[in-house]
Design a protein around this motif. Structure first.
Motif, PDB file in Angstrom:
ATOM      1  N   THR A 144       0.844  -1.186   0.000  1.00  0.00           N
ATOM      2  CA  THR A 144       0.000   0.000   0.000  1.00  0.00           C
ATOM      3  C   THR A 144       0.881   1.237   0.000  1.00  0.00           C
ATOM      4  O   THR A 144       1.826   1.344   0.775  1.00  0.00           O
ATOM      5  CB  THR A 144      -0.900   0.018   1.245  1.00  0.00           C
ATOM      6  OG1 THR A 144      -1.669  -1.180   1.265  1.00  0.00           O
ATOM      7  CG2 THR A 144      -1.824   1.218   1.240  1.00  0.00           C
ATOM      8  N   GLU A 162      -4.035   6.731  -3.262  1.00  0.00           N
ATOM      9  CA  GLU A 162      -3.416   5.630  -2.525  1.00  0.00           C
ATOM     10  C   GLU A 162      -3.815   4.347  -3.245  1.00  0.00           C
ATOM     11  O   GLU A 162      -4.961   4.190  -3.647  1.00  0.00           O
ATOM     12  CB  GLU A 162      -3.899   5.622  -1.072  1.00  0.00           C
ATOM     13  CG  GLU A 162      -3.200   4.590  -0.218  1.00  0.00           C
ATOM     14  CD  GLU A 162      -3.673   4.592   1.232  1.00  0.00           C
ATOM     15  OE1 GLU A 162      -2.955   4.034   2.063  1.00  0.00           O
ATOM     16  OE2 GLU A 162      -4.757   5.142   1.522  1.00  0.00           O
ATOM     17  N   VAL A 181      -4.818  -0.837  -1.429  1.00  0.00           N
ATOM     18  CA  VAL A 181      -5.425  -0.780  -0.096  1.00  0.00           C
ATOM     19  C   VAL A 181      -6.317  -2.001   0.084  1.00  0.00           C
ATOM     20  O   VAL A 181      -7.253  -2.216  -0.682  1.00  0.00           O
ATOM     21  CB  VAL A 181      -6.240   0.516   0.088  1.00  0.00           C
ATOM     22  CG1 VAL A 181      -6.896   0.543   1.458  1.00  0.00           C
ATOM     23  CG2 VAL A 181      -5.358   1.732  -0.119  1.00  0.00           C
ATOM     24  N   THR A 206     -11.080   4.301   4.835  1.00  0.00           N
ATOM     25  CA  THR A 206      -9.835   4.423   5.585  1.00  0.00           C
ATOM     26  C   THR A 206      -9.701   5.873   6.024  1.00  0.00           C
ATOM     27  O   THR A 206     -10.363   6.747   5.470  1.00  0.00           O
ATOM     28  CB  THR A 206      -8.618   3.967   4.741  1.00  0.00           C
ATOM     29  OG1 THR A 206      -7.478   3.872   5.590  1.00  0.00           O
ATOM     30  CG2 THR A 206      -8.355   4.890   3.567  1.00  0.00           C
ATOM     31  N   THR A 207      -8.873   6.106   7.006  1.00  0.00           N
ATOM     32  CA  THR A 207      -8.706   7.445   7.550  1.00  0.00           C
ATOM     33  C   THR A 207      -7.325   7.972   7.179  1.00  0.00           C
ATOM     34  O   THR A 207      -6.314   7.325   7.465  1.00  0.00           O
ATOM     35  CB  THR A 207      -8.863   7.439   9.082  1.00  0.00           C
ATOM     36  OG1 THR A 207     -10.130   6.861   9.406  1.00  0.00           O
ATOM     37  CG2 THR A 207      -8.779   8.847   9.646  1.00  0.00           C
ATOM     38  N   ILE A 208      -7.303   9.126   6.533  1.00  0.00           N
ATOM     39  CA  ILE A 208      -6.051   9.725   6.071  1.00  0.00           C
ATOM     40  C   ILE A 208      -5.917  11.122   6.661  1.00  0.00           C
ATOM     41  O   ILE A 208      -6.850  11.919   6.592  1.00  0.00           O
ATOM     42  CB  ILE A 208      -6.000   9.782   4.536  1.00  0.00           C
ATOM     43  CG1 ILE A 208      -6.049   8.354   3.974  1.00  0.00           C
ATOM     44  CG2 ILE A 208      -4.765  10.534   4.043  1.00  0.00           C
ATOM     45  CD1 ILE A 208      -6.189   8.279   2.473  1.00  0.00           C
ATOM     46  N   ASP A 216     -12.154  10.572   6.628  1.00  0.00           N
ATOM     47  CA  ASP A 216     -12.381   9.228   6.105  1.00  0.00           C
ATOM     48  C   ASP A 216     -12.575   9.312   4.600  1.00  0.00           C
ATOM     49  O   ASP A 216     -13.220  10.242   4.103  1.00  0.00           O
ATOM     50  CB  ASP A 216     -13.621   8.597   6.738  1.00  0.00           C
ATOM     51  CG  ASP A 216     -13.395   8.230   8.197  1.00  0.00           C
ATOM     52  OD1 ASP A 216     -12.219   8.087   8.609  1.00  0.00           O
ATOM     53  OD2 ASP A 216     -14.387   8.081   8.928  1.00  0.00           O
ATOM     54  N   TYR A 217     -12.017   8.343   3.874  1.00  0.00           N
ATOM     55  CA  TYR A 217     -12.133   8.279   2.420  1.00  0.00           C
ATOM     56  C   TYR A 217     -12.571   6.880   2.022  1.00  0.00           C
ATOM     57  O   TYR A 217     -12.116   5.890   2.604  1.00  0.00           O
ATOM     58  CB  TYR A 217     -10.787   8.599   1.753  1.00  0.00           C
ATOM     59  CG  TYR A 217     -10.339  10.009   1.998  1.00  0.00           C
ATOM     60  CD1 TYR A 217     -10.722  11.036   1.138  1.00  0.00           C
ATOM     61  CD2 TYR A 217      -9.556  10.335   3.095  1.00  0.00           C
ATOM     62  CE1 TYR A 217     -10.323  12.352   1.363  1.00  0.00           C
ATOM     63  CE2 TYR A 217      -9.154  11.646   3.324  1.00  0.00           C
ATOM     64  CZ  TYR A 217      -9.546  12.636   2.463  1.00  0.00           C
ATOM     65  OH  TYR A 217      -9.160  13.928   2.685  1.00  0.00           O
ATOM     66  N   GLU A 233      -0.777  10.615   5.661  1.00  0.00           N
ATOM     67  CA  GLU A 233      -0.609   9.379   6.422  1.00  0.00           C
ATOM     68  C   GLU A 233      -1.957   8.668   6.522  1.00  0.00           C
ATOM     69  O   GLU A 233      -2.940   9.244   6.974  1.00  0.00           O
ATOM     70  CB  GLU A 233      -0.079   9.647   7.824  1.00  0.00           C
ATOM     71  CG  GLU A 233       0.093   8.373   8.620  1.00  0.00           C
ATOM     72  CD  GLU A 233       0.630   8.590  10.021  1.00  0.00           C
ATOM     73  OE1 GLU A 233       0.859   7.571  10.707  1.00  0.00           O
ATOM     74  OE2 GLU A 233       0.806   9.741  10.446  1.00  0.00           O
ATOM     75  N   ASP A 234      -1.971   7.421   6.101  1.00  0.00           N
ATOM     76  CA  ASP A 234      -3.156   6.581   6.259  1.00  0.00           C
ATOM     77  C   ASP A 234      -3.051   5.899   7.612  1.00  0.00           C
ATOM     78  O   ASP A 234      -2.112   5.137   7.857  1.00  0.00           O
ATOM     79  CB  ASP A 234      -3.237   5.545   5.132  1.00  0.00           C
ATOM     80  CG  ASP A 234      -4.535   4.766   5.167  1.00  0.00           C
ATOM     81  OD1 ASP A 234      -4.972   4.359   6.272  1.00  0.00           O
ATOM     82  OD2 ASP A 234      -5.112   4.547   4.095  1.00  0.00           O
ATOM     83  N   THR A 272      -3.482   1.780   7.081  1.00  0.00           N
ATOM     84  CA  THR A 272      -2.503   1.012   6.293  1.00  0.00           C
ATOM     85  C   THR A 272      -1.066   1.377   6.662  1.00  0.00           C
ATOM     86  O   THR A 272      -0.150   0.607   6.377  1.00  0.00           O
ATOM     87  CB  THR A 272      -2.673   1.238   4.793  1.00  0.00           C
ATOM     88  OG1 THR A 272      -2.309   2.585   4.469  1.00  0.00           O
ATOM     89  CG2 THR A 272      -4.098   0.957   4.348  1.00  0.00           C
TER      90      THR A 272
END
Length: 154
Positions: free
Chosen positions: A35, A57, A60, A67-69, A101-102, A142-143, A146
């Protein structure tokens, strides 16, 4: 005594759960190794009040569909201010951080746009005419899930 046994059992299960999260599943770790954010797909634009960062990204693989970035944007601005024969050289820096969140696409990609409020104070001096000479922008992605990171400079 019963309370202490229950508390220690609860604490023990919490420690075990935390250890499982920290150690993780080896197959998940290998998936997370692939990832990453694509540097060529990352851009930063800034209008003086809001920085807009686009990113992608890839690879994943999470059980969730989001996911939260976090996105930290830093602006470094150089300006020259003049008043008759007097000249001031000003260098100012400001940073701002947002986490959102994405959605993870079906193909394991996370295309995203982060809008981060960002103002640089102190670029105007009373009685002087100020001109911005240089702007350097940095976005740090930053994720949280992951572990993927990217630092992009523009």
């Amino acid at each position: 005594m019963l309370f202490i046994k229950k508390a220690s059992a609860l604490f023990g299960s919490s420690v075990a759960a935390a250890a499982a999260l920290l150690i993780g599943d080896p197959s998940a770790a290998s998936a997370a190794e692939n990832t990453h954010f694509v540097p060529e797909a990352t851009t930063i634009k800034w209008n003086g009040t809001t920085a807009t960062v686009t990113f992608l990204e890839v690879a994943v693989e999470l059980d969730a569909n989001v996911t939260t970035i976090s996105t930290r944007v830093t602006a470094e601005v150089d300006a020259v201010c003049t008043n008759d024969e007097s000249t001031l050289t000003i260098h100012r820096t400001a940073s701002s951080l947002r986490a959102n969140d994405y959605l993870i696409s079906f193909d394991g990609t996370v295309p995203g746009t982060a809008k981060v409020p960002l103002r640089v104070q102190g670029l105007n001096v009373s009685g002087y005419t100020c001109v911005v000479e240089h702007i350097a922008m940095t976005a740090e992605l930053e994720d949280f899930w992951t572990g993927a990171t990217l630092t992009h400079k523009a």
